[in-house]
Design an enzyme around this catalytic site. Structure first.
Site, short mmCIF file in Angstrom:
data_model
loop_
_atom_site.label_atom_id
_atom_site.label_comp_id
_atom_site.label_asym_id
_atom_site.label_seq_id
_atom_site.Cartn_x
_atom_site.Cartn_y
_atom_site.Cartn_z
N HIS A 98 0.85 -1.20 0.00
CA HIS A 98 0.00 0.00 0.00
C HIS A 98 0.88 1.25 0.00
O HIS A 98 2.06 1.21 0.35
CB HIS A 98 -0.91 0.00 1.23
CG HIS A 98 -0.12 -0.06 2.51
ND1 HIS A 98 0.53 1.04 3.00
CD2 HIS A 98 0.15 -1.08 3.35
CE1 HIS A 98 1.17 0.69 4.10
NE2 HIS A 98 0.97 -0.59 4.34
N ASP A 385 4.06 -4.58 3.89
CA ASP A 385 5.51 -4.87 3.89
C ASP A 385 5.77 -6.31 4.34
O ASP A 385 6.65 -6.97 3.78
CB ASP A 385 6.26 -3.86 4.78
CG ASP A 385 5.71 -3.77 6.19
OD1 ASP A 385 4.68 -4.41 6.49
OD2 ASP A 385 6.30 -3.04 7.01
#
Ligand SMILES: *[C@@H]1O[C@H](CO)[C@@H](O)[C@H](O)[C@H]1NC(C)=O
Ligand SMILES: *[C@@H]1O[C@H](CO)[C@@H](O)[C@H](O)[C@H]1NC(C)=O
Ligand SMILES: *[C@@H]1O[C@H](CO)[C@@H](O)[C@H](O)[C@H]1NC(C)=O
Ligand SMILES: *[C@@H]1O[C@H](CO)[C@@H](O)[C@H](O)[C@H]1NC(C)=O
Ligand SMILES: *[C@@H]1O[C@H](CO)[C@@H](O)[C@H](O)[C@H]1NC(C)=O
Length: 504
Positions: A98, A385
């Site tokens: 994102h 992540d």
């Protein structure tokens, strides 16, 4: 005494070796074909990495932090969509992190960063597609939504950002990603326009609004005004995108071992320790409370948004403020931790098991696309992540570093030229029906990270001779890597076996 002189001897030996290999590499003293008889056959020849005499430049933690921000005013490069002539692109499989978001944690005793999460084309950073994107999102009800995702807001829209909310910077980052990919894939004739106008779009996201909104922004940049009924949106319940294959005890065990290693390394770093003590003193809290608040996340947000670093509420003077120097120390330690993590190899083993389900699904989709004509052209996975980092590690791409905001990883599936058969028939006089052997088309994959072609840095295609007959990486190499070779590092031959093996 003896140990010392032996050490010096070793050191000298190392220097001689380094000079040798340096000059061999750069002065091209290596003969093209080995002449001497000291080594028979070319099999044992390995490409040496140059050993540089000067130490590599110290990584700059502040520059790396800006890289992590991935501010949308940097020029972007894109090697997506490149191939030799006559190759046809069959599908793209995209995983993104994102975009820029509001912190997930707040630093005790400080004011939260003042960031407005509403979208406006007049605000900076902006993008030419932003206002039409906002309009397009209002018709999103016509897509096929997993019920669980349909209630998430399609756009960030709080005048004071909520924790973890996507910012306008994050939206712009992914509009830009989509736009460079649009240019790469759709500006030439590489992709038939029927695929663009009719193909199905497949989107998987975790249940967070920031991943869903990021994916929609990228999709809009890639295919402005895409038709909503063509879009299917599915929720992935696990951040690893492991679907029905999440049960894997060995994976959890490797992660525990890695976290233990990380803890010891952190605890041994006295500069880091002193920095937390100083930061805590500035804010008037205990170091333990400060550490628990994960201040690096909020400090990075201040850096990325060009905001003054936070100070203790109501304080006067700079003594009660956090500084760039504090952040630099934390980031310096994180960089060292990343390098030690690679050397220890525990994280890589975790990563192989964490990333396998997504890679296996991708491999299966690619194989299906080689057989069936009507397959989605775009498969998109919008993640975090902690999804992207294991994927990079499993592919042998650790050097790409920790995923920045709006990082993108793209797998491309290509079909080689189909005209071989025609060529052969045209050439020979032997055209009997028995001779018309069907030549299977060849399929290839490319792997790109943030626009850079890393195909030949992946574990599965590093050894491929791209200057030989096939300048692209054969799909078969990716398939056998995912189905078997990937497990070699944990001494297993299948996911099931690896997941249920005992890890000491
Ligand atoms: C991008 O913006 C940042 C902060 O506004 C600035 O420091 C940087 O110099 C800019 N970079 C470019 C390439 O314009
Ligand atoms: C954002 O929220 C405001 C009210 O809170 C509403 O009037 C506006 O329509 C919303 N905008 C979008 C794009 O959803
Ligand atoms: C605080 O730091 C800023 C920037 O470094 C400086 O301009 C200012 O004078 C300092 N204020 C005090 C009270 O030290
Ligand atoms: C990998 O994918 C194939 C095809 O979809 C499936 O049959 C197999 O069970 C998967 N393997 C694992 C370990 O999930
Ligand atoms: C790898 O597995 C084989 C068979 O399961 C076993 O004999 C061998 O000791 C293992 N090697 C390592 C390094 O774990």
């Amino acid at each position: 005494m003896l140990a010392r002189s032996r050490f010096i001897l070793l050191l000298l030996f190392g220097v001689v070796l380094a000079i040798l290999s340096y000059s061999l590499q750069y002065l091209q003293l290596v003969p093209v074909s080995p002449a001497g008889g000291e080594r028979s056959g070319g099999k044992n020849r390995k490409r040496l990495n140059p050993v540089l005499l000067t130490a590599p430049p110290e990584p700059d933690p502040v520059a790396e932090s800006y890289h992590y921000c991935n501010l949308p005013n940097r020029t972007q490069h894109s090697w997506e969509g490149h191939s030799p002539v006559n190759h046809k692109l069959l599908s793209i499989h995209v995983m993104i992190r994102h975009g820029d978001r509001y912190p997930l944690y707040s630093i005790p005793m400080t004011k939260r960063p003042a960031i407005d999460c509403t979208l406006s084309p007049k605000k900076n950073p902006s993008h030419p597609l932003l206002s039409s994107f906002i309009n397009h999102m209002s018709q999103s009800g016509r897509a096929h939504w997993d019920a669980s995702l349909s209630s998430l807001p399609r756009l960030p829209n709080h005048s004071t950002c909520e924790m973890g909310e996507l910012t306008q910077t994050g939206v712009v980052q992914h509009l830009r990603n989509g736009a460079v990919m649009h240019q790469a894939y759709f500006s030439s004739q590489q992709v038939a326009s029927s695929v663009v106008s009719q193909g199905q779009l497949w989107l998987e996201s975790t249940g967070k609004s920031r991943t869903l909104q990021s994916a929609l922004a990228l999709l809009y940049g890639l295919l402005p005004d895409f038709s909503w009924p063509r879009l299917s949106v599915r929720q992935q319940w696990n951040t690893l995108f492991c679907g029905a294959a999440c049960d894997c005890p060995a994976r959890n065990r490797y992660l525990e071992l890695e976290q233990r290693r990380q803890y010891h390394q952190r605890a041994a770093d006295t500069e880091l320790d002193q920095t937390y003590v100083a930061m805590a003193a500035a804010l008037g809290v205990t170091p333990r409370v400060l550490r628990a608040s994960n201040p690096v996340d909020a400090l990075l947000c201040h850096l990325c948004h060009n905001l003054a670093f936070p100070c203790a509420a109501g304080a006067r003077g700079n003594a009660s403020c956090l500084t760039l120097q504090h952040l630099a120390v934390i980031r310096r330690q994180q960089g060292e931790d990343e390098r030690a993590r690679r050397a220890a190899g525990l994280y890589h083993r975790y990563a192989v098991l964490a990333a396998h389900p997504y890679l296996n699904t991708t491999a299966a989709r690619m194989e299906r696309a080689t057989r069936a004509a009507r397959q989605p052209f775009v498969f998109m996975a919008s993640a975090h992540d902690i999804t992207m980092a294991p994927l990079l590690s499993a592919l042998g791409l650790e050097e790409a570093g920790f995923p920045s905001f709006a990082a993108r990883l793209v797998f491309e599936l290509w079909r080689g030229p189909e005209d071989k058969r025609a060529k052969e028939r045209g050439r020979g006089s032997d055209r009997g029906p028995g001779e018309r052997k069907k030549v299977e088309p060849a399929f290839f994959v490319r792997v790109l990270y943030d626009g850079e072609d890393l195909t030949f840095k992946t574990s599965f295609c590093r050894a491929h001779d791209r200057h030989g007959d096939t300048p692209m990486c054969p799909l078969g190499k990716f398939l056998s890597f995912v189905r078997k070779d990937i497990f070699r590092v944990i001494n297993a031959t299948s996911y099931q076996q690896a997941c249920h093996a005992r890890v000491l």
